[in-house]
Design a protein around this motif. Structure first.
Motif, PDB file in Angstrom:
ATOM      1  N   ALA A  31       0.814  -1.210   0.000  1.00  0.00           N
ATOM      2  CA  ALA A  31       0.000   0.000   0.000  1.00  0.00           C
ATOM      3  C   ALA A  31       0.851   1.265   0.000  1.00  0.00           C
ATOM      4  O   ALA A  31       0.491   2.266  -0.607  1.00  0.00           O
ATOM      5  CB  ALA A  31      -0.930  -0.010   1.208  1.00  0.00           C
ATOM      6  N   HIS A  32       1.994   1.215   0.679  1.00  0.00           N
ATOM      7  CA  HIS A  32       2.782   2.436   0.872  1.00  0.00           C
ATOM      8  C   HIS A  32       4.178   2.380   0.287  1.00  0.00           C
ATOM      9  O   HIS A  32       4.884   3.380   0.318  1.00  0.00           O
ATOM     10  CB  HIS A  32       2.870   2.752   2.379  1.00  0.00           C
ATOM     11  CG  HIS A  32       1.559   3.088   3.007  1.00  0.00           C
ATOM     12  ND1 HIS A  32       0.723   2.138   3.557  1.00  0.00           N
ATOM     13  CD2 HIS A  32       0.901   4.270   3.148  1.00  0.00           C
ATOM     14  CE1 HIS A  32      -0.374   2.721   4.029  1.00  0.00           C
ATOM     15  NE2 HIS A  32      -0.293   4.012   3.795  1.00  0.00           N
ATOM     16  N   GLY A  33       4.568   1.226  -0.182  1.00  0.00           N
ATOM     17  CA  GLY A  33       5.897   1.127  -0.749  1.00  0.00           C
ATOM     18  C   GLY A  33       6.959   0.874   0.302  1.00  0.00           C
ATOM     19  O   GLY A  33       6.696   0.949   1.496  1.00  0.00           O
ATOM     20  N   GLU A  34       8.163   0.560  -0.190  1.00  0.00           N
ATOM     21  CA  GLU A  34       9.269   0.298   0.717  1.00  0.00           C
ATOM     22  C   GLU A  34       9.855   1.607   1.226  1.00  0.00           C
ATOM     23  O   GLU A  34       9.541   2.675   0.726  1.00  0.00           O
ATOM     24  CB  GLU A  34      10.374  -0.490  -0.001  1.00  0.00           C
ATOM     25  CG  GLU A  34       9.953  -1.865  -0.444  1.00  0.00           C
ATOM     26  CD  GLU A  34      11.089  -2.583  -1.159  1.00  0.00           C
ATOM     27  OE1 GLU A  34      12.240  -2.429  -0.731  1.00  0.00           O
ATOM     28  OE2 GLU A  34      10.823  -3.284  -2.138  1.00  0.00           O
ATOM     29  N   GLY A  35      10.759   1.466   2.187  1.00  0.00           N
ATOM     30  CA  GLY A  35      11.472   2.621   2.704  1.00  0.00           C
ATOM     31  C   GLY A  35      10.970   3.034   4.068  1.00  0.00           C
ATOM     32  O   GLY A  35       9.996   2.487   4.585  1.00  0.00           O
ATOM     33  N   LYS A  36      11.680   3.996   4.675  1.00  0.00           N
ATOM     34  CA  LYS A  36      11.319   4.459   6.024  1.00  0.00           C
ATOM     35  C   LYS A  36      11.167   3.279   6.975  1.00  0.00           C
ATOM     36  O   LYS A  36      10.172   3.163   7.701  1.00  0.00           O
ATOM     37  CB  LYS A  36      10.036   5.274   5.981  1.00  0.00           C
ATOM     38  CG  LYS A  36      10.037   6.378   4.952  1.00  0.00           C
ATOM     39  CD  LYS A  36      10.058   7.718   5.650  1.00  0.00           C
ATOM     40  CE  LYS A  36       9.639   8.829   4.754  1.00  0.00           C
ATOM     41  NZ  LYS A  36      10.421   9.569   4.010  1.00  0.00           N
ATOM     42  N   TRP A  37      12.152   2.422   6.953  1.00  0.00           N
ATOM     43  CA  TRP A  37      12.045   1.187   7.714  1.00  0.00           C
ATOM     44  C   TRP A  37      11.945   1.445   9.202  1.00  0.00           C
ATOM     45  O   TRP A  37      11.305   0.714   9.940  1.00  0.00           O
ATOM     46  CB  TRP A  37      13.234   0.282   7.415  1.00  0.00           C
ATOM     47  CG  TRP A  37      13.259  -0.186   6.005  1.00  0.00           C
ATOM     48  CD1 TRP A  37      14.124   0.217   5.025  1.00  0.00           C
ATOM     49  CD2 TRP A  37      12.383  -1.120   5.379  1.00  0.00           C
ATOM     50  NE1 TRP A  37      13.834  -0.409   3.847  1.00  0.00           N
ATOM     51  CE2 TRP A  37      12.772  -1.243   4.038  1.00  0.00           C
ATOM     52  CE3 TRP A  37      11.298  -1.864   5.827  1.00  0.00           C
ATOM     53  CZ2 TRP A  37      12.118  -2.083   3.134  1.00  0.00           C
ATOM     54  CZ3 TRP A  37      10.651  -2.706   4.938  1.00  0.00           C
ATOM     55  CH2 TRP A  37      11.061  -2.802   3.616  1.00  0.00           C
ATOM     56  N   ARG A  38      12.621   2.468   9.662  1.00  0.00           N
ATOM     57  CA  ARG A  38      12.639   2.711  11.097  1.00  0.00           C
ATOM     58  C   ARG A  38      11.243   3.042  11.631  1.00  0.00           C
ATOM     59  O   ARG A  38      10.852   2.600  12.710  1.00  0.00           O
ATOM     60  CB  ARG A  38      13.607   3.847  11.410  1.00  0.00           C
ATOM     61  CG  ARG A  38      13.787   4.082  12.896  1.00  0.00           C
ATOM     62  CD  ARG A  38      14.768   5.207  13.138  1.00  0.00           C
ATOM     63  NE  ARG A  38      16.137   4.776  12.929  1.00  0.00           N
ATOM     64  CZ  ARG A  38      17.088   4.900  13.832  1.00  0.00           C
ATOM     65  NH1 ARG A  38      16.823   5.417  15.009  1.00  0.00           N
ATOM     66  NH2 ARG A  38      18.302   4.520  13.578  1.00  0.00           N
ATOM     67  N   SER A  39      10.504   3.794  10.850  1.00  0.00           N
ATOM     68  CA  SER A  39       9.176   4.192  11.322  1.00  0.00           C
ATOM     69  C   SER A  39       8.084   3.244  10.832  1.00  0.00           C
ATOM     70  O   SER A  39       6.950   3.337  11.281  1.00  0.00           O
ATOM     71  CB  SER A  39       8.865   5.607  10.850  1.00  0.00           C
ATOM     72  OG  SER A  39       8.915   5.678   9.431  1.00  0.00           O
ATOM     73  N   LEU A  40       8.447   2.365   9.926  1.00  0.00           N
ATOM     74  CA  LEU A  40       7.444   1.452   9.362  1.00  0.00           C
ATOM     75  C   LEU A  40       6.719   0.600  10.414  1.00  0.00           C
ATOM     76  O   LEU A  40       5.487   0.514  10.377  1.00  0.00           O
ATOM     77  CB  LEU A  40       8.093   0.567   8.304  1.00  0.00           C
ATOM     78  CG  LEU A  40       7.172  -0.361   7.519  1.00  0.00           C
ATOM     79  CD1 LEU A  40       7.729  -0.584   6.121  1.00  0.00           C
ATOM     80  CD2 LEU A  40       6.967  -1.711   8.197  1.00  0.00           C
ATOM     81  N   PRO A  41       7.441  -0.018  11.333  1.00  0.00           N
ATOM     82  CA  PRO A  41       6.742  -0.887  12.287  1.00  0.00           C
ATOM     83  C   PRO A  41       5.648  -0.153  13.044  1.00  0.00           C
ATOM     84  O   PRO A  41       4.556  -0.674  13.237  1.00  0.00           O
ATOM     85  CB  PRO A  41       7.861  -1.343  13.223  1.00  0.00           C
ATOM     86  CG  PRO A  41       9.112  -1.165  12.467  1.00  0.00           C
ATOM     87  CD  PRO A  41       8.900   0.000  11.562  1.00  0.00           C
ATOM     88  N   LYS A  42       5.939   1.070  13.449  1.00  0.00           N
ATOM     89  CA  LYS A  42       4.957   1.839  14.206  1.00  0.00           C
ATOM     90  C   LYS A  42       3.754   2.144  13.326  1.00  0.00           C
ATOM     91  O   LYS A  42       2.601   1.995  13.739  1.00  0.00           O
ATOM     92  CB  LYS A  42       5.602   3.135  14.704  1.00  0.00           C
ATOM     93  CG  LYS A  42       4.775   3.845  15.771  1.00  0.00           C
ATOM     94  CD  LYS A  42       5.542   5.038  16.320  1.00  0.00           C
ATOM     95  CE  LYS A  42       4.746   5.724  17.429  1.00  0.00           C
ATOM     96  NZ  LYS A  42       5.478   6.884  17.966  1.00  0.00           N
ATOM     97  N   ARG A  43       4.042   2.579  12.095  1.00  0.00           N
ATOM     98  CA  ARG A  43       2.941   2.952  11.215  1.00  0.00           C
ATOM     99  C   ARG A  43       2.114   1.746  10.800  1.00  0.00           C
ATOM    100  O   ARG A  43       0.915   1.842  10.578  1.00  0.00           O
ATOM    101  CB  ARG A  43       3.499   3.672   9.977  1.00  0.00           C
ATOM    102  CG  ARG A  43       3.957   5.097  10.280  1.00  0.00           C
ATOM    103  CD  ARG A  43       4.453   5.805   9.035  1.00  0.00           C
ATOM    104  NE  ARG A  43       5.791   5.375   8.644  1.00  0.00           N
ATOM    105  CZ  ARG A  43       6.134   4.996   7.437  1.00  0.00           C
ATOM    106  NH1 ARG A  43       5.243   4.982   6.475  1.00  0.00           N
ATOM    107  NH2 ARG A  43       7.361   4.621   7.173  1.00  0.00           N
ATOM    108  N   ALA A  44       2.781   0.618  10.672  1.00  0.00           N
ATOM    109  CA  ALA A  44       2.057  -0.579  10.238  1.00  0.00           C
ATOM    110  C   ALA A  44       1.433  -1.335  11.404  1.00  0.00           C
ATOM    111  O   ALA A  44       0.655  -2.257  11.188  1.00  0.00           O
ATOM    112  CB  ALA A  44       2.997  -1.505   9.468  1.00  0.00           C
ATOM    113  N   GLY A  45       1.791  -0.933  12.607  1.00  0.00           N
ATOM    114  CA  GLY A  45       1.241  -1.617  13.758  1.00  0.00           C
ATOM    115  C   GLY A  45       1.959  -2.910  14.090  1.00  0.00           C
ATOM    116  O   GLY A  45       1.364  -3.829  14.638  1.00  0.00           O
ATOM    117  N   LEU A  46       3.239  -2.952  13.741  1.00  0.00           N
ATOM    118  CA  LEU A  46       4.018  -4.159  14.016  1.00  0.00           C
ATOM    119  C   LEU A  46       4.935  -3.930  15.205  1.00  0.00           C
ATOM    120  O   LEU A  46       5.542  -2.864  15.332  1.00  0.00           O
ATOM    121  CB  LEU A  46       4.868  -4.533  12.794  1.00  0.00           C
ATOM    122  CG  LEU A  46       4.138  -5.159  11.619  1.00  0.00           C
ATOM    123  CD1 LEU A  46       5.044  -5.153  10.382  1.00  0.00           C
ATOM    124  CD2 LEU A  46       3.719  -6.576  11.938  1.00  0.00           C
TER     125      LEU A  46
END
Length: 288
Positions: A31-46
């Motif tokens: 849905a949002h593409g790769e990147g911003k790995w550091r903030s990804l878990p928080k945004r994805a709820g992981l």
DNA sequence: AACGGGAACAACCGCTCCAGG
DNA sequence: ACCTGGAGCGGTTGTTCCCGT
């Protein structure tokens, strides 16, 4: 050493990824593409470290990952490239479409290393006669040894592996995985085909709401669709992710992401030819 | 059937590089 | 020019699976 850790380890899941985590990560990235790995878990709820998410995606969940055994051609190419490049796994992986550096590294450490050793019983090649991961020599020791012996060796100038700064986006990413609703057909198909009945952890309503929020749904939307989405997620939990993805077409290239779409398709024969070519510098004096 | 050892693979860790401020 | 955060890389460890005894 004054440097903050990549992420707080408190409260984070570790170890093997669950099917639900895989699904969430896959859906989020689609849905949002790769990147911003550091903030990804928080945004994805992981509840995972960003690095862990990145690794999971790159080494396992990416749609262009080629599953299955390493073919003979690929094996030969790996050996040749390793002879040429050494342990630059990412470089080697870059020349093997669908294979990851981790996979190649593991394959080398478990299989090819032994073959390589068997092929050179005299131990003439230190690099291949010593198991990379079983070596008792620490990295710093290796470095000091290599620097101390550098003068005796032919000039070898190597840069770090070239990074891929661009993300290759398949032209027709199926949007199904980004929307749990549309994945239901996969489960239906599997049920009709007598698919797996293996049980996976269930998703509760709060999880679903959080996921929907993270995917940009507003509260009203969640109120209206939340239960429905949650049901879809729960039904998805009854099938392994891989099967869903295979049916999605994205894993098989059926109607999704064929390697050609990435511009990454390479002819192994032509690569082998290239390696044989005299235009390639020998390993002893290669400048990468 | 139970157990132990090794193989295979997934995941983690520490270090490094690089781009942007 | 320097600093910092994000990201990538290679080495290592942990876990699971398989096979022989």
């Amino acid at each position: 050493m004054g440097r903050s850790p990549c992420c707080s380890k408190e409260g984070l899941n570790r170890g093997a990824w669950t099917a639900l985590e895989d699904k969430i990560l896959t859906a989020y990235i689609k849905a949002h593409g790769e990147g911003k790995w550091r903030s990804l878990p928080k945004r994805a709820g992981l509840k995972r470290c960003g690095k862990s998410c990145r690794l999971r995606w790159l080494n396992y969940l990416r749609p262009d990952i080629k599953r299955g055994n390493i073919s003979g051609d690929e094996e030969e190419l790996i050996v040749r490239l390793h002879n040429l490049l050494g342990n630059r796994w990412s470089l080697i992986a870059g020349r093997l479409p669908g294979r990851t550096d981790n996979e190649i590294k593991n394959y080398w450490n478990t299989t090819l290393w032994k073959k390589s050793k068997a092929d050179s019983p005299s131990g003439s090649s230190k690099e291949t006669s010593q198991h990379p991961s079983k070596s008792v020599v620490k990295k710093k020791d290796v470095e000091s040894k290599t620097t101390s012996t550098a003068a005796a060796k032919p000039l070898v100038i190597r840069t770090k592996a070239t990074r891929l700064s661009k993300i290759l986006v398949p032209q027709n990413i199926p949007t199904a995985a980004a929307n749990p609703l549309e994945l239901q057909s996969h489960q239906t198909q599997l049920a009709e085909q007598g698919g797996s009945t293996e049980e996976f952890p269930r998703t509760n309503a709060d999880d679903c709401s959080n996921i929907l929020k993270n995917f940009g749904c507003d509260d009203d939307d969640i109120d209206v669709k939340g239960d429905q989405y949650c049901n879809e997620f729960q039904s998805l939990d009854s099938i392994p992710l891989d099967e869903a993805m295979i049916n999605d077409g994205c894993w098989t290239g059926g109607n999704g992401c064929e390697l050609e779409d990435y511009g990454a398709s390479l002819d192994l024969d032509s690569l082998a030819f290239l390696l044989d070519s005299e235009d390639w510098p020998s390993q002893e004096n290669v400048i990468v």
